[in-house]
Design a protein around this motif. Structure first.
Motif, PDB file in Angstrom:
ATOM      1  N   ASP A  28     -21.315  98.347  -5.795  1.00  0.00           N
ATOM      2  CA  ASP A  28     -21.253  97.099  -5.164  1.00  0.00           C
ATOM      3  C   ASP A  28     -22.631  96.942  -4.288  1.00  0.00           C
ATOM      4  O   ASP A  28     -23.237  95.766  -4.609  1.00  0.00           O
ATOM      5  CB  ASP A  28     -20.098  96.928  -3.930  1.00  0.00           C
ATOM      6  N   GLN A  29     -23.182  97.777  -3.570  1.00  0.00           N
ATOM      7  CA  GLN A  29     -24.389  97.534  -2.798  1.00  0.00           C
ATOM      8  C   GLN A  29     -25.742  97.519  -3.680  1.00  0.00           C
ATOM      9  O   GLN A  29     -26.511  96.820  -3.489  1.00  0.00           O
ATOM     10  CB  GLN A  29     -24.556  98.928  -1.933  1.00  0.00           C
ATOM     11  N   ASN A  30     -25.585  98.458  -4.799  1.00  0.00           N
ATOM     12  CA  ASN A  30     -26.739  98.446  -5.861  1.00  0.00           C
ATOM     13  C   ASN A  30     -26.750  97.157  -6.456  1.00  0.00           C
ATOM     14  O   ASN A  30     -27.866  96.684  -6.921  1.00  0.00           O
ATOM     15  CB  ASN A  30     -26.368  99.548  -6.706  1.00  0.00           C
ATOM     16  N   ASP A  31     -25.677  96.404  -6.855  1.00  0.00           N
ATOM     17  CA  ASP A  31     -25.729  95.223  -7.478  1.00  0.00           C
ATOM     18  C   ASP A  31     -26.216  94.328  -6.740  1.00  0.00           C
ATOM     19  O   ASP A  31     -27.074  93.223  -7.237  1.00  0.00           O
ATOM     20  CB  ASP A  31     -24.183  94.801  -7.771  1.00  0.00           C
ATOM     21  N   ARG A  32     -26.081  94.030  -5.150  1.00  0.00           N
ATOM     22  CA  ARG A  32     -26.622  93.051  -4.630  1.00  0.00           C
ATOM     23  C   ARG A  32     -28.213  93.510  -4.138  1.00  0.00           C
ATOM     24  O   ARG A  32     -28.594  92.840  -3.647  1.00  0.00           O
ATOM     25  CB  ARG A  32     -25.763  93.216  -3.070  1.00  0.00           C
ATOM     26  N   LYS A  33     -28.394  94.550  -4.615  1.00  0.00           N
ATOM     27  CA  LYS A  33     -30.201  94.804  -4.436  1.00  0.00           C
ATOM     28  C   LYS A  33     -31.018  94.386  -5.743  1.00  0.00           C
ATOM     29  O   LYS A  33     -32.178  94.465  -5.615  1.00  0.00           O
ATOM     30  CB  LYS A  33     -30.317  96.456  -4.389  1.00  0.00           C
ATOM     31  N   GLN A  34     -30.111  94.061  -6.594  1.00  0.00           N
ATOM     32  CA  GLN A  34     -30.796  93.490  -7.999  1.00  0.00           C
ATOM     33  C   GLN A  34     -31.048  92.001  -8.152  1.00  0.00           C
ATOM     34  O   GLN A  34     -29.924  91.246  -7.868  1.00  0.00           O
ATOM     35  CB  GLN A  34     -29.971  93.815  -9.100  1.00  0.00           C
ATOM     36  N   LEU A  35     -32.498  91.464  -8.271  1.00  0.00           N
ATOM     37  CA  LEU A  35     -32.653  90.188  -8.232  1.00  0.00           C
ATOM     38  C   LEU A  35     -31.492  89.317  -9.286  1.00  0.00           C
ATOM     39  O   LEU A  35     -31.179  88.276  -8.835  1.00  0.00           O
ATOM     40  CB  LEU A  35     -33.850  89.715  -8.459  1.00  0.00           C
ATOM     41  N   ARG A  36     -31.574  90.193 -10.412  1.00  0.00           N
ATOM     42  CA  ARG A  36     -30.512  89.352 -11.550  1.00  0.00           C
ATOM     43  C   ARG A  36     -29.208  89.211 -11.108  1.00  0.00           C
ATOM     44  O   ARG A  36     -28.720  88.212 -11.911  1.00  0.00           O
ATOM     45  CB  ARG A  36     -30.722  90.178 -12.897  1.00  0.00           C
TER      46      ARG A  36
ATOM     47  N   ILE B 256     -29.043  85.280 -10.358  1.00  0.00           N
ATOM     48  CA  ILE B 256     -29.709  84.396 -11.228  1.00  0.00           C
ATOM     49  C   ILE B 256     -28.759  84.108 -11.992  1.00  0.00           C
ATOM     50  O   ILE B 256     -28.212  84.930 -12.753  1.00  0.00           O
ATOM     51  CB  ILE B 256     -31.126  84.766 -11.841  1.00  0.00           C
ATOM     52  N   GLY B 257     -28.179  82.704 -11.861  1.00  0.00           N
ATOM     53  CA  GLY B 257     -26.926  82.345 -12.677  1.00  0.00           C
ATOM     54  C   GLY B 257     -26.616  83.054 -14.206  1.00  0.00           C
ATOM     55  O   GLY B 257     -25.820  83.495 -14.040  1.00  0.00           O
ATOM     56  N   LEU B 258     -27.720  82.647 -14.957  1.00  0.00           N
ATOM     57  CA  LEU B 258     -27.080  83.016 -16.325  1.00  0.00           C
ATOM     58  C   LEU B 258     -27.232  84.502 -16.488  1.00  0.00           C
ATOM     59  O   LEU B 258     -26.471  85.192 -17.215  1.00  0.00           O
ATOM     60  CB  LEU B 258     -28.542  82.391 -17.227  1.00  0.00           C
ATOM     61  N   PHE B 259     -27.912  85.320 -15.826  1.00  0.00           N
ATOM     62  CA  PHE B 259     -27.996  86.788 -15.934  1.00  0.00           C
ATOM     63  C   PHE B 259     -27.084  87.424 -14.909  1.00  0.00           C
ATOM     64  O   PHE B 259     -26.955  88.750 -15.065  1.00  0.00           O
ATOM     65  CB  PHE B 259     -29.559  87.307 -15.408  1.00  0.00           C
ATOM     66  N   SER B 260     -26.581  86.671 -13.901  1.00  0.00           N
ATOM     67  CA  SER B 260     -25.481  87.396 -13.012  1.00  0.00           C
ATOM     68  C   SER B 260     -24.164  87.704 -13.589  1.00  0.00           C
ATOM     69  O   SER B 260     -23.416  87.047 -14.115  1.00  0.00           O
ATOM     70  CB  SER B 260     -25.463  86.476 -12.040  1.00  0.00           C
ATOM     71  N   LYS B 261     -23.841  88.771 -13.373  1.00  0.00           N
ATOM     72  CA  LYS B 261     -22.399  89.331 -13.787  1.00  0.00           C
ATOM     73  C   LYS B 261     -21.772  89.991 -12.474  1.00  0.00           C
ATOM     74  O   LYS B 261     -20.826  90.805 -12.484  1.00  0.00           O
ATOM     75  CB  LYS B 261     -22.761  90.751 -14.693  1.00  0.00           C
ATOM     76  N   LEU B 262     -22.418  89.410 -11.357  1.00  0.00           N
ATOM     77  CA  LEU B 262     -21.970  89.842  -9.908  1.00  0.00           C
ATOM     78  C   LEU B 262     -20.412  89.678  -9.720  1.00  0.00           C
ATOM     79  O   LEU B 262     -19.646  90.362  -9.227  1.00  0.00           O
ATOM     80  CB  LEU B 262     -22.821  89.340  -8.686  1.00  0.00           C
ATOM     81  N   ASN B 263     -20.172  88.464  -9.816  1.00  0.00           N
ATOM     82  CA  ASN B 263     -18.732  88.247  -9.712  1.00  0.00           C
ATOM     83  C   ASN B 263     -17.815  89.023 -10.695  1.00  0.00           C
ATOM     84  O   ASN B 263     -16.402  89.255 -10.104  1.00  0.00           O
ATOM     85  CB  ASN B 263     -18.381  86.437 -10.139  1.00  0.00           C
ATOM     86  N   GLU B 264     -18.021  89.136 -11.921  1.00  0.00           N
ATOM     87  CA  GLU B 264     -17.458  89.806 -12.847  1.00  0.00           C
ATOM     88  C   GLU B 264     -17.426  91.375 -12.365  1.00  0.00           C
ATOM     89  O   GLU B 264     -16.303  92.029 -12.442  1.00  0.00           O
ATOM     90  CB  GLU B 264     -17.994  89.710 -14.131  1.00  0.00           C
ATOM     91  N   ARG B 265     -18.270  91.839 -11.880  1.00  0.00           N
ATOM     92  CA  ARG B 265     -18.355  93.182 -11.444  1.00  0.00           C
ATOM     93  C   ARG B 265     -17.580  93.339 -10.034  1.00  0.00           C
ATOM     94  O   ARG B 265     -16.758  94.437  -9.914  1.00  0.00           O
ATOM     95  CB  ARG B 265     -19.794  93.841 -11.339  1.00  0.00           C
ATOM     96  N   ASP B 266     -17.742  92.315  -9.259  1.00  0.00           N
ATOM     97  CA  ASP B 266     -16.850  92.462  -7.720  1.00  0.00           C
ATOM     98  C   ASP B 266     -15.406  92.251  -8.198  1.00  0.00           C
ATOM     99  O   ASP B 266     -14.787  93.105  -7.627  1.00  0.00           O
ATOM    100  CB  ASP B 266     -17.196  91.208  -7.093  1.00  0.00           C
ATOM    101  N   ASP B 267     -15.046  91.548  -9.302  1.00  0.00           N
ATOM    102  CA  ASP B 267     -13.677  91.312  -9.586  1.00  0.00           C
ATOM    103  C   ASP B 267     -13.090  92.720 -10.318  1.00  0.00           C
ATOM    104  O   ASP B 267     -12.003  93.255  -9.975  1.00  0.00           O
ATOM    105  CB  ASP B 267     -13.487  90.469 -10.589  1.00  0.00           C
ATOM    106  N   LYS B 268     -13.963  93.298 -10.985  1.00  0.00           N
ATOM    107  CA  LYS B 268     -13.326  94.684 -11.549  1.00  0.00           C
ATOM    108  C   LYS B 268     -13.315  95.552 -10.507  1.00  0.00           C
ATOM    109  O   LYS B 268     -12.343  96.534 -10.504  1.00  0.00           O
ATOM    110  CB  LYS B 268     -14.528  94.930 -12.693  1.00  0.00           C
ATOM    111  N   ARG B 269     -14.276  95.892  -9.441  1.00  0.00           N
ATOM    112  CA  ARG B 269     -14.162  96.711  -8.423  1.00  0.00           C
ATOM    113  C   ARG B 269     -13.100  96.443  -7.656  1.00  0.00           C
ATOM    114  O   ARG B 269     -12.291  97.426  -7.071  1.00  0.00           O
ATOM    115  CB  ARG B 269     -15.349  96.830  -7.620  1.00  0.00           C
ATOM    116  N   LEU B 270     -12.683  95.303  -7.251  1.00  0.00           N
ATOM    117  CA  LEU B 270     -11.469  94.947  -6.496  1.00  0.00           C
ATOM    118  C   LEU B 270     -10.255  95.335  -7.291  1.00  0.00           C
ATOM    119  O   LEU B 270      -9.425  95.853  -6.498  1.00  0.00           O
ATOM    120  CB  LEU B 270     -11.609  93.410  -6.194  1.00  0.00           C
TER     121      LEU B 270
END
Length: 130
Positions: free
Chosen positions: A17-25, A28-42
């Motif tokens: 979770d923390q490493n994902d938040r350190k990545q600029l990508r 950035i909308g098109l490159f972001s998988k943050l929400n998807e990864r957050d959902d998976k972790r949750l």
């Protein structure tokens, strides 16, 4: 998620979770998988904590951080409760992130209910141009 003890699995979820938040990508909308990864972790953390009690304060902290990055009041409430329990631990009284999360999770929960913050942790930065 990694194999091992409950604590190791929760720690891994927190670290990714923390490493994902350190990545600029991640922001950035098109490159972001943050929400998807957050959902998976949750989902994984909910499964881990469903049948087992989180007994160790750091396990509660790790789980709370994942719940804190959810998108709904129910999960924010869980984050607030878990982080408060972790923060009460004598061993974690001086742990900055644990004490911060206790405040941030509570504030996020209150804001999600339309109530005011107590610790002013959810304020956002903005620039107004006239």
């Amino acid at each position: 998620m990694t194999s091992g003890s409950l604590g190791k699995k929760l720690q891994y979820a927190y670290e990714t979770d923390q490493n994902d938040r350190k990545q600029l990508r991640s922001f950035i909308g098109l490159f972001s998988k943050l929400n998807e990864r957050d959902d998976k972790r949750l989902t994984q953390v909910k499964e881990l904590s469903q049948d087992r009690k989180l007994l160790k304060p750091m396990d509660k902290f790790y789980a709370a951080f994942i719940y804190h990055h959810s998108d709904n009041s129910t999960d924010y409430e869980t984050a607030s409760k878990l982080s408060a329990q972790a923060a009460e631990s004598e061993k974690l009284q001086d742990h900055y992130q644990v004490q911060w999360l206790k405040k941030a999770a509570y504030d996020r929960y209150m804001v999600s209910l339309g109530k005011p913050e107590k610790y002013n942790t959810q304020n956002s930065f903005g620039i107004k141009v006239e």
